[in-house]
Design a protein around this motif. Structure first.
Motif, PDB file in Angstrom:
ATOM      1  N   GLY A 119       0.507  -1.212  -0.119  1.00 53.61           N
ATOM      2  CA  GLY A 119      -0.033  -0.258  -0.262  1.00 53.61           C
ATOM      3  C   GLY A 119       1.091   1.312   0.201  1.00 53.61           C
ATOM      4  O   GLY A 119       0.460   2.079  -0.671  1.00 53.61           O
ATOM      5  N   ILE A 120       1.386   0.990   1.003  1.00 48.67           N
ATOM      6  CA  ILE A 120       2.451   2.477   0.831  1.00 48.67           C
ATOM      7  C   ILE A 120       3.964   2.891   0.032  1.00 48.67           C
ATOM      8  O   ILE A 120       3.888   3.843  -1.037  1.00 48.67           O
ATOM      9  N   LEU A 121       3.835   1.712  -1.162  1.00 50.01           N
ATOM     10  CA  LEU A 121       4.588   1.827  -1.787  1.00 50.01           C
ATOM     11  C   LEU A 121       3.829   2.230  -3.511  1.00 50.01           C
ATOM     12  O   LEU A 121       4.421   2.953  -4.200  1.00 50.01           O
ATOM     13  N   ALA A 122       2.549   1.783  -3.322  1.00 57.61           N
ATOM     14  CA  ALA A 122       1.767   2.808  -4.285  1.00 57.61           C
ATOM     15  C   ALA A 122       1.375   3.587  -4.617  1.00 57.61           C
ATOM     16  O   ALA A 122       1.262   4.416  -5.010  1.00 57.61           O
ATOM     17  N   VAL A 126       2.071   6.735  -7.369  1.00 62.67           N
ATOM     18  CA  VAL A 126       1.240   8.001  -6.864  1.00 62.67           C
ATOM     19  C   VAL A 126       2.312   9.433  -6.941  1.00 62.67           C
ATOM     20  O   VAL A 126       1.141   9.922  -8.013  1.00 62.67           O
ATOM     21  N   VAL A 127       1.836   9.269  -5.816  1.00 63.02           N
ATOM     22  CA  VAL A 127       2.939  11.185  -5.916  1.00 63.02           C
ATOM     23  C   VAL A 127       3.915  11.165  -6.774  1.00 63.02           C
ATOM     24  O   VAL A 127       4.175  12.040  -7.173  1.00 63.02           O
ATOM     25  N   LEU A 128       4.399  10.277  -7.260  1.00 64.96           N
ATOM     26  CA  LEU A 128       6.133  10.757  -7.767  1.00 64.96           C
ATOM     27  C   LEU A 128       5.246  10.671  -8.981  1.00 64.96           C
ATOM     28  O   LEU A 128       6.195  11.454 -10.272  1.00 64.96           O
ATOM     29  N   LEU A 129       4.362  10.034  -9.541  1.00 62.76           N
ATOM     30  CA  LEU A 129       4.082  10.474 -11.335  1.00 62.76           C
ATOM     31  C   LEU A 129       3.242  11.719 -11.082  1.00 62.76           C
ATOM     32  O   LEU A 129       3.102  12.320 -11.487  1.00 62.76           O
ATOM     33  N   VAL A 130       2.601  11.838 -10.276  1.00 63.61           N
ATOM     34  CA  VAL A 130       1.613  13.634 -10.120  1.00 63.61           C
ATOM     35  C   VAL A 130       2.871  14.668 -10.134  1.00 63.61           C
ATOM     36  O   VAL A 130       2.769  15.199 -11.100  1.00 63.61           O
ATOM     37  N   ILE A 131       4.340  14.389  -9.256  1.00 63.24           N
ATOM     38  CA  ILE A 131       5.028  14.806  -9.934  1.00 63.24           C
ATOM     39  C   ILE A 131       5.790  15.046 -10.736  1.00 63.24           C
ATOM     40  O   ILE A 131       6.058  16.344 -11.125  1.00 63.24           O
TER      41      ILE A 131
END
Length: 144
Positions: A119-122, A126-131
Motif C-alpha cells: 500500500g505504501i509503495l503504491a 502515485v505521488v511520484l507520477l503526479v510530481i
C-alpha cells in the motif's frame, strides 16, 4: 536388494512417518524365496534430545513453533565437560500453553512484504507520477 551370497548383511530401512509407539512389527513377503533369518537383530533410531544446564530452583520454559525464528547454533565443545559431568535429571513437561494468539500475518514469509508495504509503495508511485506530470512542460495550445 539382499542376496544370500552378499558379504554385507546389514539392511537399512527408512521409517516414514516416524514410529508413534514403542512396538514395531516387521512383516516380509517372501514369495517363493526362503524365509529371512534374523539373528542378532539390532535397531537404531535417532532420537532428538535437549541437553542443557540450569539451576535446580529455576523455572524453565521451552518456546517452540515460530517459523520466523532462526535456529540457534552453539559450540557445545566449549562446555561439553560441564554438561557431561553435571548431575542428570529427566525433565517432565507441563501442559502446553499458547502464549500469543495467531495473527493474520503469522504465515507470511519474511522478505515477501505485506499489505501495508504494498500500500505504501503504491502511494509513493502515485505521488511520484503526479510530481513528474507537473514538472513536464505544458503543450502549447493552438488558438483560432
Amino acid at each position: 536388494m539382499q542376496k544370500p551370497d552378499r558379504k554385507n548383511r546389514e539392511f537399512f530401512l527408512t521409517l516414514t512417518p516416524p514410529p508413534q509407539g514403542d512396538t514395531l512389527f516387521l512383516e516380509t513377503q517372501n514369495g517363493d524365496n526362503p524365509p529371512i533369518a534374523l539373528e542378532k537383530f539390532q535397531l537404531f533410531y535417532p532420537a532428538t534430545r535437549v541437553l542443557f544446564k540450569a539451576r535446580s530452583d529455576a523455572e524453565l520454559f521451552l518456546y517452540y513453533g515460530n517459523p520466523r525464528v532462526y535456529a540457534v547454533h552453539y559450540d557445545l565443545s566449549l562446555v561439553a565437560g560441564q554438561l557431561l559431568s553435571a548431575d542428570k535429571a529427566i525433565a517432565s513437561h507441563g501442559t502446553e500453553q499458547q502464549l500469543l494468539k495467531s495473527s493474520w500475518r503469522e504465515h507470511e514469509i519474511p522478505g515477501k512484504g505485506g499489505v501495508v508495504f504494498w500500500g505504501i509503495l503504491a502511494l509513493v508511485v502515485v505521488v511520484l507520477l503526479v510530481i513528474i506530470s507537473r514538472l513536464l512542460p505544458k503543450s502549447p495550445t493552438t488558438g483560432k
